[in-house]
Design an enzyme around this catalytic site. Structure first.
Site, PDB file in Angstrom:
ATOM      1  N   GLY A 108       3.981  -0.107   6.770  1.00 36.62           N
ATOM      2  CA  GLY A 108       3.142   0.619   5.568  1.00 36.62           C
ATOM      3  C   GLY A 108       1.938  -0.371   5.621  1.00 36.62           C
ATOM      4  N   GLY A 124       6.753  -6.184   7.934  1.00 36.19           N
ATOM      5  CA  GLY A 124       7.588  -6.530   6.822  1.00 36.19           C
ATOM      6  C   GLY A 124       8.907  -6.642   7.208  1.00 36.19           C
ATOM      7  CG  ASP A 172       6.772  -3.320  -2.598  1.00 32.39           C
ATOM      8  OD1 ASP A 172       6.045  -2.836  -2.886  1.00 32.39           O
ATOM      9  OD2 ASP A 172       7.806  -2.631  -2.063  1.00 32.39           O
ATOM     10  NE  ARG A 222      10.636   1.493   0.067  1.00 37.24           N
ATOM     11  CZ  ARG A 222      10.719   2.964   0.249  1.00 37.24           C
ATOM     12  NH1 ARG A 222      11.802   3.491   0.114  1.00 37.24           N
ATOM     13  NH2 ARG A 222       9.536   3.481   0.756  1.00 37.24           N
ATOM     14  CG  MET A 239      -6.190   5.279  -5.024  1.00 38.75           C
ATOM     15  SD  MET A 239      -6.541   5.587  -6.855  1.00 38.75           S
ATOM     16  CE  MET A 239      -7.836   4.608  -7.326  1.00 38.75           C
TER      17      MET A 239
END
Length: 542
Positions: free
Chosen positions: A164, A252, A283, A328, A440
């Site tokens: 991501g 990640g 995250d 998550r 965003m």
């Protein structure tokens, strides 16, 4: 001072002390991570009384160096110093030549008092200690070494981004390119497009400082990305065919696991290829390192959404605003954004279960806040309450190409649950406002502090690869950048600890309920965290 080497659980003969190279026994699998001390460092310079190599009790079973370093220790005394070292190319290429570091001739570094990092420099994982504590786990300090194992004109590097998006990816790309070119004179650098599958899809870009000059001002990734697509054999085949000898992998948890597989395959084939990982996750769920790049930018951008929600609900009667943020499995963005904002009334994260109805439930707290202030703001992480939502919607679990569980929209679900309860049960008119800034906050350029952080990460990765280290990732440990075995950052997920002070600070700030029904529930949370710590302990003696 003399040094003695012993191999616990191995029949390997002691190595030549003049070079002090510590390597696994021939019976060890290639998955063992090398624990190596540089060849050019003489034994007396290390001031070691005893060095032991022993297997770590772990499913990955990589090796550690355990040393007694204090001159005043008795021969049978152990100060608990453990070095979790990273692999080096000379493990499987012992005759690899080294060269003087080009930074010796750099005008920029001419004024630096100490240009090169000593082989003795390590970074402690735990800096909060008590009198009599063992010294604990340490990692090699990141930075330029006096000797390098690549000639600048022979380096062919590549950079790939996977997974991501995250603020700062383009800054890392830019600084790897500029670091290789400006510090080491490397001009042959490729960009692999579209993630791991780009290796065998033949998608590449030629990267120069001019090409990447202003990409740090943009969000996203200049090289494009994708999930999945990892085929170790095909990727290493392509690396070998192209003559690539330095690989920089930005991604990640899953991406770093892939990087470790690439390193092991490179080692198996005996290729002079340095594999360096740069951990990326919005995250902040990467273990060991202080925080991930882009996290500060994401928290800062989240403030805009929270502020907008507060303005909306403050302007109407019985206004309830819900802001869904990324997270998550880890609720760090939601927690830190809540603490930074101070207008949030309740924060819900994956680590802290919550319930809606009954005494101490969310509905009761909302009604109380509406009576007191006539409005409230809830921040919820996307991974919070997923089991609750799945039961309500009778949804089955599915996963994306990276193997991550596809999340249900807890924000919309909670909005509807609150509206139905107060409209149908409590017969109250409420004004619901739902804001979802999920994409965003990750699609924007990195802020000033993250730009500096990304620069340090990129340059540390370049220094490590040029120095011959491989199979490592880089990041700050207690504010000092270090080289960390990839397996260490992928073993466990970094999560918010409900028994730590930071979560207590949040509860004190919002005055929200803990959603723990009595002492038994609290004890269960503590027991789970205690068990997790026990599971993750590195047992050095029995």
């Amino acid at each position: 001072m003399e040094a003695s080497i012993s191999f616990i659980g191995s029949t390997t003969k002691p190595p030549n002390l003049s070079s002090l190279t510590i390597s696994p026994s021939s019976s060890s699998s290639s998955s063992n991570v090398l624990r190596r001390l540089p060849v050019h460092v003489p034994v007396p310079a290390l001031s070691l009384k005893k060095v032991s190599v022993f297997p770590r009790i772990s499913h990955r079973n990589h090796r550690l160096i355990r040393a007694q370093c204090s001159d005043g220790l008795r021969p049978d005394e152990d100060d608990g110093f453990v070095l979790e070292d990273v692999p080096h190319l000379t493990t499987f290429l012992p005759d690899l030549p080294s060269y003087p570091n080009p930074l010796k001739e750099s005008q920029a570094y001419a004024i630096v008092k100490r240009t090169f990092v000593s082989s003795d420099d390590v970074v402690a994982q735990n800096i909060v200690v008590q009198k009599g504590s063992k010294r604990g786990v340490h990692f090699r300090r990141a930075g330029p070494r006096e000797r390098v194992y690549f000639r600048s004109d022979e380096v062919k590097a590549c950079i790939v981004t996977c997974g991501g998006l995250c603020p700062g990816i383009n800054t890392v790309i830019r600084e790897i390119v500029c670091g290789l070119n400006n510090m080491y004179g490397v001009s042959n650098i490729l960009g692999i497009q579209g993630g791991y599958k780009g290796f065998y899809s033949k998608n590449t870009l030629i990267l120069t400082p001019k090409v990447v000059n202003d990409i740090h001002k943009r969000g996203g990734t200049f090289l494009q990305t994708s999930r999945g697509g990892h085929d170790t054999a095909k990727i290493v085949d392509n690396i070998q065919d192209r003559g690539i000898n330095q690989v920089y992998i930005i991604g990640g948890d899953g991406t770093q696991k892939g990087a470790e597989k690439i390193y092991k395959e490179v080692e198996r084939r005996g290729l002079q290829v340095a594999v360096s990982g740069i951990p990326k996750t919005i995250d902040n769920d990467i273990a060991v390192i202080d925080k991930s790049f882009g996290f500060d930018t994401a928290v800062e951008e989240a403030q805009r959404a929270i502020n907008a929600a507060h303005v909306e609900v403050e302007s109407v009667e019985n206004g309830v605003g819900i802001v869904k943020l990324m997270g998550r499995y880890s609720g760090f963005i939601a927690m830190i954004a809540t603490l930074a904002n101070r207008d949030v009334d309740c924060c819900l994260i994956p680590e802290s279960p919550f319930f809606l109805e009954g005494k101490g439930g969310l509905f009761e707290f909302i009604e109380q806040r509406l009576k007191e202030n006539s409005h409230m703001v809830i921040v919820i992480a996307e991974g919070a309450g997923q089991d609750y939502v799945a039961q309500s919607m009778r949804a089955s679990e599915t996963k994306d190409a990276s193997g991550n569980r596809l999340l249900l929209d807890v924000g919309l679900w909670l909005t509807q649950q609150i509206k139905d309860h107060f409209t149908n049960v409590r017969k109250m008119t409420i004004n619901m406002k739902y804001i979802d800034p999920t994409y965003m906050i990750r699609a924007i350029p990195s802020n000033a502090s993250d730009n500096v952080y990304c620069t340090l990460l990129a340059q540390s990765a370049v220094h490590g690869a040029m120095a011959g280290y491989s199979g490592f990732t880089v990041g700050p440990v207690n504010s000092r950048h270090a080289y960390i075995p990839i397996s260490r950052v992928t073993e466990v997920t970094n999560t918010v600890k409900l028994t730590d002070r930071m979560w207590a600070r949040l509860l004190a700030s919002t005055n929200q309920p803990s959603f723990l029904t009595g002492e038994g529930a609290l004890q269960n949370v503590i027991d789970m965290e205690t068990q997790e710590k026990i599971d993750n302990m590195k047992i050095s003696s029995i």
